[in-house]
Design an enzyme around this catalytic site. Structure first.
Site, mmCIF file in Angstrom:
data_model
loop_
_atom_site.group_PDB
_atom_site.id
_atom_site.type_symbol
_atom_site.label_atom_id
_atom_site.label_comp_id
_atom_site.label_asym_id
_atom_site.label_seq_id
_atom_site.Cartn_x
_atom_site.Cartn_y
_atom_site.Cartn_z
ATOM 1 N N ARG A 77 11.786 104.722 15.964
ATOM 2 C CA ARG A 77 12.726 105.572 15.232
ATOM 3 C C ARG A 77 12.523 107.016 15.691
ATOM 4 O O ARG A 77 11.418 107.543 15.593
ATOM 5 C CB ARG A 77 12.478 105.448 13.726
ATOM 6 C CG ARG A 77 13.300 106.417 12.925
ATOM 7 C CD ARG A 77 13.103 106.299 11.415
ATOM 8 N NE ARG A 77 13.868 107.359 10.804
ATOM 9 C CZ ARG A 77 13.388 108.276 9.982
ATOM 10 N NH1 ARG A 77 12.130 108.244 9.588
ATOM 11 N NH2 ARG A 77 14.166 109.233 9.527
ATOM 12 N N HIS A 121 17.419 115.184 11.382
ATOM 13 C CA HIS A 121 16.056 115.328 10.843
ATOM 14 C C HIS A 121 15.722 116.815 10.901
ATOM 15 O O HIS A 121 14.790 117.246 11.554
ATOM 16 C CB HIS A 121 15.072 114.473 11.647
ATOM 17 C CG HIS A 121 13.781 114.173 10.957
ATOM 18 N ND1 HIS A 121 13.266 112.902 10.812
ATOM 19 C CD2 HIS A 121 12.869 114.991 10.371
ATOM 20 C CE1 HIS A 121 12.090 112.951 10.181
ATOM 21 N NE2 HIS A 121 11.829 114.221 9.904
ATOM 22 N N GLU A 166 15.828 112.256 4.602
ATOM 23 C CA GLU A 166 15.320 113.013 3.447
ATOM 24 C C GLU A 166 16.197 114.199 3.058
ATOM 25 O O GLU A 166 15.758 115.366 3.133
ATOM 26 C CB GLU A 166 13.881 113.476 3.720
ATOM 27 C CG GLU A 166 12.932 112.348 4.074
ATOM 28 C CD GLU A 166 11.485 112.805 4.250
ATOM 29 O OE1 GLU A 166 11.216 114.026 4.241
ATOM 30 O OE2 GLU A 166 10.604 111.930 4.383
ATOM 31 N N ASN A 296 11.232 106.361 2.737
ATOM 32 C CA ASN A 296 10.046 107.112 3.140
ATOM 33 C C ASN A 296 9.161 107.245 1.910
ATOM 34 O O ASN A 296 9.580 107.824 0.892
ATOM 35 C CB ASN A 296 10.421 108.509 3.651
ATOM 36 C CG ASN A 296 11.161 108.462 4.980
ATOM 37 O OD1 ASN A 296 11.402 107.384 5.528
ATOM 38 N ND2 ASN A 296 11.527 109.619 5.485
ATOM 39 N N TYR A 298 5.089 108.042 0.618
ATOM 40 C CA TYR A 298 3.726 108.488 0.944
ATOM 41 C C TYR A 298 2.778 108.422 -0.245
ATOM 42 O O TYR A 298 1.631 108.037 -0.103
ATOM 43 C CB TYR A 298 3.759 109.931 1.476
ATOM 44 C CG TYR A 298 4.389 110.015 2.853
ATOM 45 C CD1 TYR A 298 3.612 109.879 3.995
ATOM 46 C CD2 TYR A 298 5.761 110.190 3.007
ATOM 47 C CE1 TYR A 298 4.172 109.926 5.259
ATOM 48 C CE2 TYR A 298 6.339 110.227 4.269
ATOM 49 C CZ TYR A 298 5.538 110.094 5.396
ATOM 50 O OH TYR A 298 6.103 110.125 6.646
ATOM 51 N N GLU A 356 9.500 105.438 6.977
ATOM 52 C CA GLU A 356 8.289 106.250 7.126
ATOM 53 C C GLU A 356 7.275 105.837 6.072
ATOM 54 O O GLU A 356 7.600 105.739 4.885
ATOM 55 C CB GLU A 356 8.564 107.748 6.902
ATOM 56 C CG GLU A 356 9.232 108.444 8.052
ATOM 57 C CD GLU A 356 9.436 109.931 7.789
ATOM 58 O OE1 GLU A 356 8.629 110.543 7.058
ATOM 59 O OE2 GLU A 356 10.427 110.458 8.320
HETATM 60 O O1 IFM Z 1 6.414 114.902 8.930
HETATM 61 C C1 IFM Z 1 7.207 114.531 7.849
HETATM 62 C C2 IFM Z 1 8.522 113.971 8.326
HETATM 63 O O2 IFM Z 1 9.202 114.853 9.146
HETATM 64 C C3 IFM Z 1 9.401 113.649 7.146
HETATM 65 N N1 IFM Z 1 8.717 112.872 6.151
HETATM 66 C C4 IFM Z 1 7.383 113.247 5.777
HETATM 67 C C5 IFM Z 1 6.531 113.488 6.991
HETATM 68 C C6 IFM Z 1 5.107 113.905 6.569
HETATM 69 O O3 IFM Z 1 5.135 115.045 5.784
#
Ligand code: IFM
Length: 449
Positions: A77, A121, A166, A296, A298, A356
Site C-alpha cells: 500500500r 495521504h 485518515e 487504521n 494503533y 495500517e
Molecule cells: O505515520 C502515520 C501514517 O502516516 C498515518 N497513520 C498513522 C501513522 C503513525 O503515526
C-alpha cells in the site's frame, strides 16, 4: 502446523505514504505540497526534519520492491503524491510524475505484489491551500480531477483504490489542533474540511470505478477504541468516539452527522452558521457505495475523570500497568478485536482491510547489524491474533497491511519515531530488515503462525 490460520486469499503486506518515504521533493516537475511548506518552516517538526530526502524511495524503488519480494509481501500500500501529478493541484498534468508511479506499479506487478493505492495521504498541492485548502469546497472538485487523471492512467493495472487516508487527521490535526500542515487552529474550518473530504471521496468513487473496471474502491479511516475507566467519564469516552470515529463513519454509512456531536459542537460555538456547508444532494454523494472500509488502528482512548474532552492531549490515560510503545501509545490488541466487531456488526461494510497497524519502537542495529525489535514482533503477533479472533466471529477481514514497510518521516515527530519493519539508516540509506520483518515473512509464507 500453524496454530492460527488465516483464510485463503488473505492479503498480507505493508504500507507507506509518498511524503514519508519518497524524498525528491522538487524533482522532475513536482509541485510544492503543504508538507513541503510546513516542514520547511521553523518550529513545526522535531529537529527541523523535512521530507526532502526521506528514504529516497523515489530513486531506490527497485531496491525497495526487491526487499518486499524477499519478505514475501503479497501487497504493498503506497500513496500517490498529488503535486507530482498536478503540480498546482489541477490543470496541467506532469507526465514525469505519472511515469514514476506507472513504473512503480509495473515493478510491483512483475514481482507479483498487488499495488494498493491511496490517492490522498496528506500532501495537498500548496497552490490549492493558497485557494483555501480543504475548508474550501473547490478543493473537492480538484481532488476529483486528480482522481480521474490517476485512475485513467493506472486503472488498467491498479485494482485496489483508497480515496483518502485518515480524513480525521487531515481535517482536525491540520486545521483545528494545528500540529500538522497547514497548521491552523480553527474548529469551524476543520468541520468544513471534514465535509469536503467526505464529498470529494463520494464524488471520486464513481470516477475511479469508470476508469478502473473491476477495481475495489474504499476509504481508510483512523480509529480509536474509546473506553471509560470510570463510570463518570462515560460521556467523555463517547465524545472521543464521536469526534474521532463517528463523525466520519456515520455519514459514510448513511446516518449523517451524529446528533450528539452536532449538539456539542453547536454549544461550543464551532458551528456558528450550523451545518451551512452541507448542500442539497450531499448525503447521496457521501454514501456512494464502496467495496471496503480501510482500518487504521494503533491504540485505544481510555478516559477518566481527568480527561478533558476538549483537549486531545488528555485523551489517552493508560492504566499504570499498561505497556507503552516508544511513542507512549498503549499496546491494546483487544481494542482491535472490539473495533472490528463493532464496525462489522454496526456498520456492515462489505469487506474490511487493516490498512495500517504497527508500532513505534526505536531499536536500532546491534554490533552485528541485527535489529532485534522483539517488542514490535510481540505487538504484531498479538494484533494478528486479535484480528484472527474477529474473523472467527464472521468479520469479513480480507487483508492486513503493517505500518510501515520502512522507518520513515513521522510527520511532526520527524525521523525520531520509527515504525518500520525495515530499519533505515538516514545517512547511508542502508536498509536492514528487522527481526519483526523476518518473522512476518514466515507468517506470510504460512498464512498464519
Ligand atoms: O505515520 C502515520 C501514517 O502516516 C498515518 N497513520 C498513522 C501513522 C503513525 O503515526
Amino acid at each position: 502446523m500453524s496454530q492460527i490460520q488465516f483464510p485463503q486469499d488473505f492479503l498480507w503486506g505493508a504500507a507507506t505514504a509518498s511524503y514519508q518515504i519518497e524524498g525528491a521533493w522538487n524533482e522532475d516537475g513536482k509541485g510544492v505540497s503543504i508538507w513541503d511548506t510546513f516542514s520547511h518552516a521553523a518550529g513545526n517538526v522535531q529537529n527541523g526534519d523535512t521530507g526532502d530526502v526521506a528514504c529516497d524511495h523515489y530513486h531506490r524503488w527497485p531496491e525497495d520492491i526487491a526487499l518486499m519480494k524477499a519478505l514475501n509481501f503479497q501487497t504493498y500500500r503506497f500513496s500517490i503524491g498529488w503535486p507530482r501529478i498536478l503540480p498546482t493541484g489541477r490543470g496541467t498534468v506532469n507526465q514525469a510524475g505519472l511515469d514514476f508511479y506507472s513504473r512503480l506499479v509495473d515493478g510491483l506487478l512483475e514481482a507479483d505484489i498487488v499495488p494498493f493505492v491511496t490517492l490522498y495521504h496528506w500532501d495537498l498541492p500548496q497552490a490549492l491551500q493558497d485557494e483555501g485548502g480543504w475548508p474550501a469546497r473547490s478543493t473537492a472538485d480538484a481532488f476529483v480531477e486528480y482522481a480521474d487523471v490517476v485512475s485513467r492512467h493506472l486503472g488498467d493495472r491498479v485494482k485496489h483504490w483508497i480515496t483518502h487516508n485518515e480524513p480525521w487527521v487531515v481535517a482536525f490535526l491540520g486545521n483545528q489542533v494545528g500540529i500538522h500542515a497547514p497548521g491552523l487552529q480553527d474548529w469551524n474550518a476543520a468541520l468544513k474540511a471534514a465535509h469536503h473530504l467526505l464529498i470529494s471521496h463520494g464524488q471520486a468513487v464513481p470516477v475511479i470505478r469508470q476508469n478502473s473496471p473491476d477495481a475495489e474502491v474504499g476509504i481508510t479511516l483512523n480509529f480509536t477504541w474509546a473506553e471509560a475507566a470510570t463510570p463518570t467519564s462515560y460521556q467523555t469516552a463517547r465524545y472521543f468516539d464521536g469526534y474521532l470515529n463517528r463523525w466520519f463513519l456515520d455519514p459514510l454509512y448513511g446516518r449523517r452527522y451524529p446528533a450528539d456531536m452536532v449538539a456539542t459542537y453547536t454549544e461550543q460555538g464551532y458551528l456558528p452558521n450550523g451545518l451551512d456547508f452541507v448542500q442539497p444532494g450531499d448525503w447521496d454523494i457521501i454514501t456512494a457505495p464502496t467495496d471496503f472500509l480501510g482500518i487504521n488502528y494503533y491504540t485505544r482512548t481510555l478516559t477518566n475523570d481527568d480527561t478533558d474532552p476538549h483537549n486531545m492531549g488528555s485523551r489517552r490515560i493508560p492504566p499504570q500497568e499498561s505497556e507503552l510503545t516508544d511513542f507512549d501509545w498503549e499496546v491494546y490488541p483487544e481494542g482491535l478485536y472490539n473495533l472490528l466487531n463493532r464496525l462489522h456488526f454496526d456498520y456492515q461494510p462489505p469487506k474490511l482491510y487493516i490498512t495500517e497497524n504497527g508500532a513505534c519502537y526505536n531499536d536500532g542495529p546491534d554490533a552485528n547489524g541485527r535489529v532485534a525489535d522483539t517488542r514490535r514482533l510481540s505487538y504484531l503477533k498479538r494484533h494478528f491474533a486479535a484480528a484472527h479472533r474477529a474473523i472467527q466471529n464472521g468479520v469479513p477481514l480480507a487483508g492486513y497491511m503493517v505500518w510501515s514497510m520502512l522507518d520513515n518521516f513521522e510527520w511532526a515527530e520527524g525521523y525520531d519515531k520509527r515504525f518500520g519493519l525495515v530499519w533505515v539508516d538516514y545517512d547511508t540509506q542502508e536498509r536492514i530488515p528487522k527481526d519483526s520483518a523476518l518473522w512476518y515473512k514466515d507468517v506470510i509464507a504460512n498464512n498464519g503462525f
